[in-house]
Design a protein around this motif. Structure first.
Motif, PDB file in Angstrom:
ATOM      1  N   VAL A   1      -8.307  39.546 -73.950  1.00  0.00           N
ATOM      2  CA  VAL A   1      -7.946  40.774 -74.656  1.00  0.00           C
ATOM      3  C   VAL A   1      -6.452  41.055 -74.537  1.00  0.00           C
ATOM      4  CG1 VAL A   1      -8.199  43.294 -74.593  1.00  0.00           C
ATOM      5  CG2 VAL A   1     -10.221  41.855 -74.531  1.00  0.00           C
ATOM      6  N   PHE A   2      -5.872  40.872 -73.349  1.00  0.00           N
ATOM      7  CA  PHE A   2      -4.516  41.360 -73.103  1.00  0.00           C
ATOM      8  C   PHE A   2      -3.401  40.315 -73.236  1.00  0.00           C
ATOM      9  CE2 PHE A   2      -7.128  44.384 -70.561  1.00  0.00           C
ATOM     10  CZ  PHE A   2      -6.913  45.475 -71.375  1.00  0.00           C
ATOM     11  N   LEU A   3      -3.660  39.058 -72.974  1.00  0.00           N
ATOM     12  CA  LEU A   3      -2.554  38.098 -72.944  1.00  0.00           C
ATOM     13  C   LEU A   3      -2.209  37.392 -74.250  1.00  0.00           C
ATOM     14  CD1 LEU A   3      -2.768  36.408 -69.440  1.00  0.00           C
ATOM     15  CD2 LEU A   3      -1.241  38.209 -70.231  1.00  0.00           C
ATOM     16  N   PRO A   4      -3.145  37.063 -75.125  1.00  0.00           N
ATOM     17  CA  PRO A   4      -2.779  36.241 -76.284  1.00  0.00           C
ATOM     18  C   PRO A   4      -1.684  36.811 -77.183  1.00  0.00           C
ATOM     19  CG  PRO A   4      -5.135  36.221 -76.027  1.00  0.00           C
ATOM     20  CD  PRO A   4      -4.602  37.227 -75.042  1.00  0.00           C
ATOM     21  N   GLY A   5      -1.658  38.100 -77.440  1.00  0.00           N
ATOM     22  CA  GLY A   5      -0.657  38.658 -78.350  1.00  0.00           C
ATOM     23  C   GLY A   5       0.597  39.157 -77.676  1.00  0.00           C
ATOM     24  N   THR A   6       0.682  39.014 -76.370  1.00  0.00           N
ATOM     25  CA  THR A   6       1.838  39.527 -75.639  1.00  0.00           C
ATOM     26  C   THR A   6       3.105  38.817 -76.099  1.00  0.00           C
ATOM     27  OG1 THR A   6       0.428  39.963 -73.745  1.00  0.00           O
ATOM     28  CG2 THR A   6       2.775  39.908 -73.318  1.00  0.00           C
ATOM     29  N   GLY A   7       4.083  39.587 -76.520  1.00  0.00           N
ATOM     30  CA  GLY A   7       5.361  39.018 -76.944  1.00  0.00           C
ATOM     31  C   GLY A   7       5.406  38.572 -78.392  1.00  0.00           C
ATOM     32  N   ARG A   8       4.391  38.881 -79.170  1.00  0.00           N
ATOM     33  CA  ARG A   8       4.360  38.412 -80.557  1.00  0.00           C
ATOM     34  C   ARG A   8       5.267  39.214 -81.480  1.00  0.00           C
ATOM     35  NH1 ARG A   8       0.527  41.812 -79.807  1.00  0.00           N
ATOM     36  NH2 ARG A   8      -0.184  43.286 -81.375  1.00  0.00           N
ATOM     37  N   ARG A   9       5.659  40.410 -81.074  1.00  0.00           N
ATOM     38  CA  ARG A   9       6.510  41.248 -81.921  1.00  0.00           C
ATOM     39  C   ARG A   9       7.742  41.701 -81.143  1.00  0.00           C
ATOM     40  NH1 ARG A   9       5.681  46.329 -80.006  1.00  0.00           N
ATOM     41  NH2 ARG A   9       3.666  46.744 -79.063  1.00  0.00           N
ATOM     42  N   HIS A  10       8.726  42.190 -81.871  1.00  0.00           N
ATOM     43  CA  HIS A  10       9.949  42.695 -81.245  1.00  0.00           C
ATOM     44  C   HIS A  10       9.658  43.984 -80.488  1.00  0.00           C
ATOM     45  CE1 HIS A  10      12.560  39.780 -83.118  1.00  0.00           C
ATOM     46  NE2 HIS A  10      11.969  40.012 -84.281  1.00  0.00           N
ATOM     47  N   LEU A  11      10.572  44.328 -79.604  1.00  0.00           N
ATOM     48  CA  LEU A  11      10.449  45.583 -78.872  1.00  0.00           C
ATOM     49  C   LEU A  11      10.672  46.744 -79.835  1.00  0.00           C
ATOM     50  CD1 LEU A  11      12.479  44.597 -75.685  1.00  0.00           C
ATOM     51  CD2 LEU A  11      10.008  44.561 -75.991  1.00  0.00           C
ATOM     52  N   TRP A  12       9.863  47.789 -79.709  1.00  0.00           N
ATOM     53  CA  TRP A  12       9.926  48.924 -80.623  1.00  0.00           C
ATOM     54  C   TRP A  12      10.808  50.019 -80.049  1.00  0.00           C
ATOM     55  CZ3 TRP A  12       4.168  49.678 -82.419  1.00  0.00           C
ATOM     56  CH2 TRP A  12       3.798  48.595 -83.196  1.00  0.00           C
ATOM     57  N   ASN A  13      11.613  50.610 -80.911  1.00  0.00           N
ATOM     58  CA  ASN A  13      12.498  51.719 -80.525  1.00  0.00           C
ATOM     59  C   ASN A  13      11.680  52.977 -80.282  1.00  0.00           C
ATOM     60  OD1 ASN A  13      14.973  50.403 -80.687  1.00  0.00           O
ATOM     61  ND2 ASN A  13      15.057  50.645 -82.890  1.00  0.00           N
ATOM     62  N   PRO A  14      12.187  53.897 -79.494  1.00  0.00           N
ATOM     63  CA  PRO A  14      13.406  53.833 -78.708  1.00  0.00           C
ATOM     64  C   PRO A  14      13.176  53.385 -77.268  1.00  0.00           C
ATOM     65  CG  PRO A  14      12.637  56.083 -78.719  1.00  0.00           C
ATOM     66  CD  PRO A  14      11.638  55.269 -79.529  1.00  0.00           C
ATOM     67  N   ASP A  15      11.928  53.462 -76.800  1.00  0.00           N
ATOM     68  CA  ASP A  15      11.676  53.283 -75.371  1.00  0.00           C
ATOM     69  C   ASP A  15      11.649  51.842 -74.894  1.00  0.00           C
ATOM     70  OD1 ASP A  15      11.510  56.040 -74.951  1.00  0.00           O
ATOM     71  OD2 ASP A  15       9.410  56.068 -75.542  1.00  0.00           O
ATOM     72  N   GLU A  16      10.956  50.969 -75.601  1.00  0.00           N
ATOM     73  CA  GLU A  16      10.819  49.590 -75.128  1.00  0.00           C
ATOM     74  C   GLU A  16      12.159  48.879 -74.944  1.00  0.00           C
ATOM     75  OE1 GLU A  16       6.826  47.304 -75.942  1.00  0.00           O
ATOM     76  OE2 GLU A  16       7.745  47.927 -77.835  1.00  0.00           O
ATOM     77  N   PRO A  17      13.096  48.943 -75.893  1.00  0.00           N
ATOM     78  CA  PRO A  17      14.379  48.263 -75.659  1.00  0.00           C
ATOM     79  C   PRO A  17      15.141  48.827 -74.454  1.00  0.00           C
ATOM     80  CG  PRO A  17      14.121  48.756 -77.983  1.00  0.00           C
ATOM     81  CD  PRO A  17      13.005  49.459 -77.263  1.00  0.00           C
ATOM     82  N   ARG A  18      15.053  50.142 -74.250  1.00  0.00           N
ATOM     83  CA  ARG A  18      15.737  50.758 -73.109  1.00  0.00           C
ATOM     84  C   ARG A  18      15.132  50.280 -71.794  1.00  0.00           C
ATOM     85  NH1 ARG A  18      14.912  56.043 -74.012  1.00  0.00           N
ATOM     86  NH2 ARG A  18      13.049  56.059 -72.727  1.00  0.00           N
ATOM     87  N   VAL A  19      13.809  50.321 -71.687  1.00  0.00           N
ATOM     88  CA  VAL A  19      13.138  49.909 -70.455  1.00  0.00           C
ATOM     89  C   VAL A  19      13.387  48.428 -70.190  1.00  0.00           C
ATOM     90  CG1 VAL A  19      10.879  49.616 -69.366  1.00  0.00           C
ATOM     91  CG2 VAL A  19      11.406  51.727 -70.585  1.00  0.00           C
ATOM     92  N   ALA A  20      13.259  47.596 -71.229  1.00  0.00           N
ATOM     93  CA  ALA A  20      13.515  46.165 -71.066  1.00  0.00           C
ATOM     94  C   ALA A  20      14.967  45.907 -70.710  1.00  0.00           C
ATOM     95  CB  ALA A  20      13.139  45.414 -72.335  1.00  0.00           C
ATOM     96  N   GLY A  21      15.879  46.676 -71.281  1.00  0.00           N
ATOM     97  CA  GLY A  21      17.300  46.513 -70.964  1.00  0.00           C
ATOM     98  C   GLY A  21      17.604  46.803 -69.507  1.00  0.00           C
ATOM     99  N   ILE A  22      16.962  47.811 -68.966  1.00  0.00           N
ATOM    100  CA  ILE A  22      17.164  48.147 -67.553  1.00  0.00           C
ATOM    101  C   ILE A  22      16.651  47.012 -66.667  1.00  0.00           C
ATOM    102  CG2 ILE A  22      16.514  49.742 -65.707  1.00  0.00           C
ATOM    103  CD1 ILE A  22      16.346  51.915 -67.961  1.00  0.00           C
ATOM    104  N   GLY A  23      15.449  46.504 -66.977  1.00  0.00           N
ATOM    105  CA  GLY A  23      14.894  45.395 -66.196  1.00  0.00           C
ATOM    106  C   GLY A  23      15.727  44.132 -66.321  1.00  0.00           C
ATOM    107  N   ALA A  24      16.216  43.851 -67.540  1.00  0.00           N
ATOM    108  CA  ALA A  24      17.030  42.651 -67.755  1.00  0.00           C
ATOM    109  C   ALA A  24      18.358  42.765 -67.027  1.00  0.00           C
ATOM    110  CB  ALA A  24      17.262  42.431 -69.250  1.00  0.00           C
TER     111      ALA A  24
END
Length: 191
Positions: free
Chosen positions: A28-51
């Protein structure tokens, strides 16, 4: 974890159902992980902090574009940083911690249901219903803190329940309760 005995007397029944639940949750959870771009506004910010934490190696102060980001505690960013270090700066690496937290939450619900005396089949369905709930699935597919908070909250519930009813290892269950509750607070702050 203390389980109630199966009515059939088969000690492997719980193991079979938990293994089946793991397979279902992974599917259920792993096959589609990473199939789409990060959605604004929160995902890019959170990923940017981790990166940025992964690039700089600074695990003390989360930063976004070089500036301190002190709105959230660092635990989720540590996990995200480790994912980026292992898998590189990809959408899959950004969303993997949430997917793994969702799988862990489903397993904890199974264990809680078994500890409460549910049959292995009923415990399986408890975890399966959670895994297939739309909002839970959506949060598992986002680079956000919420699924990690959900996992830690479930761990808090399981360890508290066990600490109240345990005859042996009560102190160990209380320690697990305090640690999981503390980690939940350090994942998102006071909710």
């Amino acid at each position: 974890m203390t389980f109630q005995p199966d009515s059939s007397g088969n000690p492997n029944k719980s193991r079979i159902y938990i293994l089946l639940l793991i397979v279902c949750a992974v599917l259920v959870f792993l096959p589609g992980t990473g199939r789409r771009h990060l959605w604004n506004p929160d995902e890019p910010r959170v990923a940017g902090i981790g990166a940025e934490m992964a690039r700089t190696g600074d695990l003390v102060v989360p930063r976004l574009n070089g500036e301190p980001f002190l709105e959230k505690p660092p635990i989720y960013f540590w996990v995200l940083s480790a994912s980026f270090r292992l898998l590189g700066d990809t959408h899959f690496a950004a969303r993997l911690p949430s997917a793994l937290a969702a799988i862990g939450g489903v397993l904890l619900i199974f264990l809680l249901a078994r500890a409460m005396g549910f049959s292995p089949l009923s415990a399986f369905f408890s975890g399966f219903v959670l895994a297939t709930a739309m909002e839970y699935w959506e949060m598992a597919d986002e680079c956000m803190i919420d699924m990690t908070l959900t996992l830690l909250t479930a761990a808090t519930m399981v360890t508290y329940y066990q600490s109240v009813r345990a005859d042996s290892k009560r102190l160990l269950w209380w320690a697990g309760f305090v640690l999981s509750l503390s980690a939940a607070v350090m994942a998102k702050g006071l909710v």
